[in-house]
Design an enzyme around this catalytic site. Structure first.
Site, PDB file in Angstrom:
ATOM      1  N   TYR A  42     -62.678 -53.402 -29.026  1.00  0.00           N
ATOM      2  CA  TYR A  42     -61.935 -53.372 -30.170  1.00  0.00           C
ATOM      3  C   TYR A  42     -63.665 -52.915 -31.459  1.00  0.00           C
ATOM      4  O   TYR A  42     -63.791 -52.777 -31.359  1.00  0.00           O
ATOM      5  CB  TYR A  42     -61.138 -53.636 -30.545  1.00  0.00           C
ATOM      6  CG  TYR A  42     -59.706 -53.146 -31.569  1.00  0.00           C
ATOM      7  CD1 TYR A  42     -59.302 -51.910 -31.177  1.00  0.00           C
ATOM      8  CD2 TYR A  42     -59.146 -54.301 -32.527  1.00  0.00           C
ATOM      9  CE1 TYR A  42     -58.463 -51.343 -31.765  1.00  0.00           C
ATOM     10  CE2 TYR A  42     -58.522 -53.272 -33.288  1.00  0.00           C
ATOM     11  CZ  TYR A  42     -57.647 -52.255 -33.207  1.00  0.00           C
ATOM     12  OH  TYR A  42     -57.295 -51.189 -33.839  1.00  0.00           O
ATOM     13  N   LYS A  97     -43.325 -39.941  -9.196  1.00  0.00           N
ATOM     14  CA  LYS A  97     -44.688 -38.682  -9.525  1.00  0.00           C
ATOM     15  C   LYS A  97     -45.999 -39.417  -9.584  1.00  0.00           C
ATOM     16  O   LYS A  97     -47.108 -39.266  -9.430  1.00  0.00           O
ATOM     17  CB  LYS A  97     -44.100 -37.754 -10.270  1.00  0.00           C
ATOM     18  CG  LYS A  97     -44.863 -36.043 -10.257  1.00  0.00           C
ATOM     19  CD  LYS A  97     -44.344 -35.601  -8.982  1.00  0.00           C
ATOM     20  CE  LYS A  97     -45.601 -34.645  -8.813  1.00  0.00           C
ATOM     21  NZ  LYS A  97     -44.243 -33.397  -8.954  1.00  0.00           N
ATOM     22  N   GLU A 139     -42.296 -31.394 -14.816  1.00  0.00           N
ATOM     23  CA  GLU A 139     -41.689 -31.429 -13.686  1.00  0.00           C
ATOM     24  C   GLU A 139     -40.009 -31.660 -14.252  1.00  0.00           C
ATOM     25  O   GLU A 139     -39.818 -31.112 -15.375  1.00  0.00           O
ATOM     26  CB  GLU A 139     -42.240 -33.260 -13.245  1.00  0.00           C
ATOM     27  CG  GLU A 139     -41.415 -33.301 -11.842  1.00  0.00           C
ATOM     28  CD  GLU A 139     -41.996 -32.840 -11.122  1.00  0.00           C
ATOM     29  OE1 GLU A 139     -41.585 -33.356  -9.821  1.00  0.00           O
ATOM     30  OE2 GLU A 139     -43.494 -33.060 -11.252  1.00  0.00           O
ATOM     31  N   ASP A 140     -39.005 -30.537 -13.333  1.00  0.00           N
ATOM     32  CA  ASP A 140     -37.868 -31.074 -13.424  1.00  0.00           C
ATOM     33  C   ASP A 140     -37.507 -30.233 -14.336  1.00  0.00           C
ATOM     34  O   ASP A 140     -36.273 -30.506 -15.009  1.00  0.00           O
ATOM     35  CB  ASP A 140     -37.465 -32.004 -13.289  1.00  0.00           C
ATOM     36  CG  ASP A 140     -37.543 -32.990 -11.559  1.00  0.00           C
ATOM     37  OD1 ASP A 140     -38.020 -32.200 -10.471  1.00  0.00           O
ATOM     38  OD2 ASP A 140     -36.968 -34.227 -10.458  1.00  0.00           O
ATOM     39  N   ALA A 198     -33.687 -16.439  -6.723  1.00  0.00           N
ATOM     40  CA  ALA A 198     -35.331 -16.084  -8.040  1.00  0.00           C
ATOM     41  C   ALA A 198     -35.321 -17.103  -8.484  1.00  0.00           C
ATOM     42  O   ALA A 198     -35.085 -16.278 -10.116  1.00  0.00           O
ATOM     43  CB  ALA A 198     -34.503 -14.975  -8.329  1.00  0.00           C
ATOM     44  N   ALA A 201     -39.059 -22.029  -8.210  1.00  0.00           N
ATOM     45  CA  ALA A 201     -39.759 -22.519  -6.868  1.00  0.00           C
ATOM     46  C   ALA A 201     -39.957 -20.841  -5.868  1.00  0.00           C
ATOM     47  O   ALA A 201     -40.725 -20.474  -5.607  1.00  0.00           O
ATOM     48  CB  ALA A 201     -38.850 -22.976  -6.287  1.00  0.00           C
ATOM     49  N   ASN A 294     -33.190 -28.201  -1.115  1.00  0.00           N
ATOM     50  CA  ASN A 294     -33.471 -30.386  -1.002  1.00  0.00           C
ATOM     51  C   ASN A 294     -32.712 -30.277  -1.830  1.00  0.00           C
ATOM     52  O   ASN A 294     -31.532 -30.244  -2.849  1.00  0.00           O
ATOM     53  CB  ASN A 294     -34.752 -30.785  -1.229  1.00  0.00           C
ATOM     54  CG  ASN A 294     -35.407 -31.422  -0.268  1.00  0.00           C
ATOM     55  OD1 ASN A 294     -35.121 -31.838   0.743  1.00  0.00           O
ATOM     56  ND2 ASN A 294     -36.857 -31.417  -1.148  1.00  0.00           N
ATOM     57  N   ASN A 326     -44.868 -31.604  -1.696  1.00  0.00           N
ATOM     58  CA  ASN A 326     -45.263 -31.414  -3.632  1.00  0.00           C
ATOM     59  C   ASN A 326     -46.699 -31.975  -2.588  1.00  0.00           C
ATOM     60  O   ASN A 326     -47.567 -31.557  -2.950  1.00  0.00           O
ATOM     61  CB  ASN A 326     -44.641 -31.089  -4.154  1.00  0.00           C
ATOM     62  CG  ASN A 326     -44.086 -30.039  -5.023  1.00  0.00           C
ATOM     63  OD1 ASN A 326     -43.972 -28.962  -3.033  1.00  0.00           O
ATOM     64  ND2 ASN A 326     -43.424 -29.676  -4.975  1.00  0.00           N
TER      65      ASN A 326
END
Length: 765
Positions: A42, A97, A139-140, A198, A201, A294, A326
Site C-alpha cells: 500500500y 463457475k 452467464e445465464d 432457436a 445456445a 437440461n 461446457n
C-alpha cells in the site's frame, strides 16, 4: 421429494454452508508480515506501479492481477434449468463457475450478479468494468437479450467477452458432431440438420457448425411456432428475430416431425421430451442425436437407442456417455485468450477449440480420466465422442491453439513467441512436478534413443504402460516392457494406447526369451556361493522380473531399471544389490524423495533403506542426496535434523547428527549446510538465527537429512499428505553401480513417468 432427492438437497446445503459460507474467497498473493511489506503493498510503495500504469496502460497486466481475472456476470434471467430466479438466487451458480475457472485453468474470478433487466443499462454497467477485469464471461442471461448484450459489449470493450451458454455449448457439441460424422462416414457439407430450439445456445451451435462446413441450406430450425420458414407470418412481416433470420428456410416442412424426417443430425437445445421415438425412427441412416436440453434431454438415450440401434447420441447429462459439458471449453479458451492479451474471442479461436477437443478424445486415456471413470471403456467410438471433464490434458491442447488462433486473427496484444515454452508452462496446471522436472526432461530428451533404454519390471501394469506411452511421445526414453507379450498387448489395446510391441517398445518375455540362458548363467555365476544352484538360478530368473531387469542393466541390454509397483521395497533392493551392486566408493545405499510445497521443492533422506545409520553413513547419504538435488538444477541447502539445535541436547542422537554435519562440512565445504537442527529451525532462518546468528546455512533448507529411517519415512509421508498434496518424486535409489529405481505400489502414472525421465537422464552423468 424422494429420499434420494432429500439427501442430495441436504448435502448441497451443507456443502455450501460449511466449513465457510459459499465456495470462493479472495486471498493475498504477497506477504504482509511486517511494516516493509505493508509499505510495498500500500502506501507509499503502491504509487510506483500506479504511475507506471498511468503512463503505459499495458503494464496493468504486469503489476496487477487483471490479466488473470475474469468477471462471471449475470442478471439471473435464465439460470440452468431453474429459469428466471433473479440475480441474488443465481449467486451460488456464479460462485460455482468461479470454482471451475480456478480449478481447471488457474483463473481468478469475481462473480457479479446485477439487478438489471434493461439490455442497454446492462451493457453500460458491464462495459464500465473494463479497467477491473481481463475478460467477461456472460452467464445465464435469457435470449434474445443475450445476443444484443454480447454484440454491444464486443463492440465497446477491448477484452474478451464470451457468453458461455451460447458458445461453450456450441464448441463442445460441434466437437461431438465432427467425431460423430467421422464414425458414421458422412461429409459435413452434405448432412441434413434438424434443430429444435432457436435460443442463444441453438443459434450459436449452428453458427459454429456452419463455420465447420455445414451448409445453411441443409438446416431446418424449429422454434415454439414450428419450422422457421419464409411463409410464417413473423417472417413475412419482418418481425423475426435477427438471430433467426439467417436460418429461415424455403421449405414445405412445418413441424419438428417434418424437419427430422430423413435428417442425418438432430440438434436439440429446447425442452424435455420433444423428440419422439417415431421421429428418431424417421431419421436417416446412422443418425447423430445431440439432445442437449437440461436436466432432461429431448429424448433419453435408452429410448433413442431402442428405436435406432445405429444412432449416436450425446446429452448434457453426466449419467450418460458423451456429456456435452461446457467445462471442457470455457476455462481453457479464456486461459489462452488472457495469456496472449486477446482483445476479443474470434470465430477462429472457437474453431481451434473445437478441433482440439475433437482430436483429444482419439488419443489414449489419461490417468486422471481412467481413475475417475474406472470400469468404463474409454476408447474413441459411439460412446466416447468427446473428452471427460477431468481430462487434465485439455488445457495443454486448447489454450495454445486458442492463443495461436488469436495471433493469427490479429487480436493478440501479447502474441506468444515461443509456443513450446508456453505449452511447457501450462504444465503447472496439470503436473505440479513439471517445473522441478524440467531440467531432467530436457536432459533425457537430448539423449539418443539407444542411450536411454529403460526396462520396466512391471511391464504388464497399466501405470507402466501409460508411462511408457508418454515417454515415447515425449522422447524421454526407449521403454523395454518385461512381461508376457499377450497380456501386454491386450492391456495396451484396452487402454487405447498406440505403442506396438517390437516396433515402438521392446519386450522381454520371462517365459520365452532367447537371452534366458545367458541371464540364468550370469545369475548363477553371481549367486553360486549364496546357495543358488543352476536350477535355482533358472527358477529365480523365470520368477522375478526385477532380477531380469537387473541382469539387463548389468549386461548392457538396458540402461536403467524401474521396478517396485508391486512387492516389498527391501526385497527389490536385495535383488538389485546381488546383481548390480554398489558403485565404487559407496559403502551403502540410500533413498531420497522430493516433495513439492508452496515454498518450493523439499528433499528428504533416507526414506527407505538405512534403519539407524551412523554419523559416517549420514554424511555419505547427505552427499549422495546433494548430488541428486543438483541434478534438478537446484543448489542444495542441507540440514541435519534432530530433537536438538546447536548442542541444546547431549543425547546420543543429537551428538550423532552434529558429527554427521561436521564430517559433511569437512568433506564438502562448498555446500551450504548446518546442524544439528530442529525441523522449524531448518526451514525458518529467523528461528535458526535466534539459536545461532553464525549459522552456516542461509535461507530455508531444501534437503533434510533425518537421523533414522523411521524419522525420514514418517516426515516424508506426513508432508506428502499435509503439504504437497501427494505431489512427489521418488524414491530415488542412490549408491548403485547402475541406474535402478524402486518405486512403491502407491506410485501414480506421473510418478512412474518422472522416474523414467530421471532414469534416462542418469545416463548423462
Amino acid at each position: 421429494m424422494t429420499p434420494a432427492e432429500q439427501a442430495l438437497r441436504d448435502a448441497a446445503f451443507e456443502y455450501h454452508r460449511s466449513p465457510s459460507r459459499g465456495k470462493i474467497s479472495v486471498s493475498p498473493t504477497k506477504p504482509l508480515s511486517n511494516q516493509r511489506d505493508l509499505s510495498l503493498a500500500y502506501s507509499p510503495g503502491v504509487a510506483y506501479p500506479c504511475l507506471a500504469i498511468q503512463a503505459d496502460p499495458t503494464l496493468a497486466a504486469e503489476y496487477t492481477s487483471r490479466g488473470n481475472l475474469v468477471g462471471v456476470i449475470t442478471n439471473g434471467t435464465a439460470v440452468l434449468g431453474l429459469g428466471d430466479i433473479g440475480p441474488l438466487a443465481s449467486k451460488p451458480v456464479m460462485e460455482g463457475k468461479g470454482c471451475l475457472f480456478k480449478k481447471f485453468a488457474g483463473i481468478d474470478v469475481f462473480d457479479i450478479e446485477l439487478d438489471e433487466r434493461d439490455p442497454d443499462k446492462l451493457v453500460d454497467i458491464i462495459a464500465a468494468l473494463e479497467p477491473t477485469l481481463g475478460g467477461i464471461n456472460l452467464e445465464d442471461i435469457k435470449a434474445p437479450e443475450c445476443f444484443y448484450i454480447e454484440k454491444k459489449l464486443r463492440e465497446r470493450m477491448n477484452i474478451p467477452v464470451f457468453h458461455d451458454d451460447q458458445h461453450g455449448t456450441a464448441i463442445i457439441s460441434s466437437a461431438a458432431l465432427l467425431n460423430g460424422l467421422e464414425l458414421v462416414g458422412k461429409d459435413i457439407d452434405k448432412v441434413k440438420v434438424a434443430v429444435s430450439g432457436a435460443g442463444a445456445a441453438a443459434i450459436a451451435c449452428l453458427d459454429v457448425m456452419v463455420g465447420l462446413g455445414v451448409k445453411v441450406e441443409n438446416v431446418l430450425v424449429c422454434d415454439s411456432k414450428g419450422v422457421i420458414q419464409t411463409e410464417r407470418e413473423d417472417a413475412k412481416s419482418g418481425k423475426l428475430d435477427e438471430s433467426k433470420r439467417r436460418y429461415c428456410s424455403v421449405t414445405s416442412d412445418r413441424t419438428l416431425a417434418d424437419a427430422v424426417k430423413g435428417a442425418d443430425v438432430f440438434l436439440g437445445c429446447s425442452a424435455a421430451g420433444v423428440m419422439t421415438v417415431d421421429m428418431v425412427k424417421s431419421m436417416g441412416d446412422k443418425p447423430i442425436i445431440l439432445a442437449l436440453a437440461n436436466p432432461e434431454p429431448e429424448i433419453r438415450p435408452e429410448l433413442a437407442k431402442a428405436a435406432r440401434p445405429d444412432c449416436i447420441i450425446a446429452t448434457g447429462r453426466s449419467d450418460y456417455p458423451n456429456q456435452v459439458n461446457n467445462v471442457l471449453c470455457f476455462p481453457y479458451i479464456f486461459r489462452g485468450a488472457l495469456d496472449c492479451g486477446a482483445t476479443r474471442i474470434t470465430e477462429e479461436m472457437k474453431l481451434a477449440c473445437v478441433r482440439q477437443i475433437a482430436d483429444l478424445v482419439k488419443s489414449e486415456t489419461s490417468e486422471e480420466v481412467a481413475n475417475a471413470y474406472a470400469g468404463q471403456e474409454l476408447v474413441f467410438g459411439p460412446d466416447y465422442l468427446i473428452p471427460k471433464p477431468f481430462d487434465s490434458r485439455l488445457i495443454l491442447k486448447i489454450a495454445p491453439a486458442v492463443a495461436q488462433a488469436a495471433a493469427d486473427s490479429g487480436v493478440a496484444t501479447r502474441p506468444i513467441e515461443d509456443m513450446d515454452a508456453y505449452r511447457e508452462s501450462l504444465g503447472r496446471f496439470v503436473y505440479q512436478t513439471g517445473i522441478l522436472m524440467r531440467p531432467i526432461f530436457n536432459a533425457a530428451k537430448a539423449l539418443p534413443k539407444d542411450k536411454k533404454r529403460v526396462a520396466y519390471a512391471d511391464g504388464e501394469d497399466d501405470r507402466a504402460l501409460r508411462a511408457a506411452q508418454m515417454a515415447i511421445d515425449d522422447n524421454l526414453a526407449t521403454p523395454i516392457l518385461i512381461g508376457r507379450p499377450a497380456v501386454i498387448a491386450a492391456r495396451i489395446e484396452k487402454a487405447g494406447l498406440r505403442m506396438r510391441l517390437g516396433v515402438d517398445v521392446e519386450n522381454c518375455n520371462p517365459e520365452d526369451d532367447p537371452r534366458f540362458r545367458q541371464y540364468w548363467e550370469q545369475y548363477h555365476k553371481l549367486m553360486a556361493r549364496n546357495g543358488a544352484t543352476p536350477e535355482v538360478a533358472k527358477a529365480a530368473v523365470r520368477r522375478s522380473n526385477t532380477i531380469i531387469g537387473s541382469l539387463m542393466v548389468s549386461l548392457g541390454d538396458a540402461d536403467a531399471l524401474i521396478c517396485g509397483l508391486a512387492g516389498n521395497y527391501m526385497t527389490h533392493l536385495e535383488r538389485i544389490d546381488s546383481i548390480i551392486g554398489k558403485k565404487p566408493g559407496a559403502t551403502n545405499y540410500a533413498a531420497v524423495n522430493a516433495l513439492m510445497t508452496d515454498k518450493g521443492p523439499l528433499f528428504v533422506a533416507d526414506t527407505y533403506v538405512n534403519e539407524d545409520p551412523s554419523a559416517e553413513q549420514l554424511a555419505e547419504i547427505a552427499w549422495m542426496s546433494a548430488q541428486e538435488v543438483m541434478r534438478f538444477g537446484i543448489p542444495p541447502k542441507v540440514a541435519f535434523l534432530s530433537h536438538s539445535s546447536f548442542g541444546s541436547s547431549k543425547r546420543p542422537g543429537a551428538r550423532k547428527m552434529r558429527l554427521a554435519r561436521d564430517l559433511f562440512v569437512a568433506q564438502h565445504p562448498e555446500i551450504e549446510c548446518d546442524g544439528e537442527l530442529h525441523g522449524d529451525a531448518a526451514l525458518q532462518p529467523e528461528i535458526r538465527t535466534s539459536y545461532n546468528a553464525d549459522s552456516t546455512l542461509s535461507g530455508s533448507a531444501n534437503l533434510l537429512i533425518c537421523p533414522n529411517l523411521d524419522a525420514a519415512n514418517i516426515l516424508y509421508n506426513v508432508l506428502k499428505t499435509t503439504t504437497s498434496g501427494g505431489v512427489t518424486v521418488g524414491p530415488i535409489l542412490m549408491g548403485g553401480a547402475g541406474t535402478a529405481y524402486i518405486l512403491t505400489p502407491a506410485a501414480t502414472v506421473r510418478r512412474v513417468l518422472n522416474m523414467t525421465a530421471l532414469a534416462a537422464a542418469s545416463q548423462c552423468l
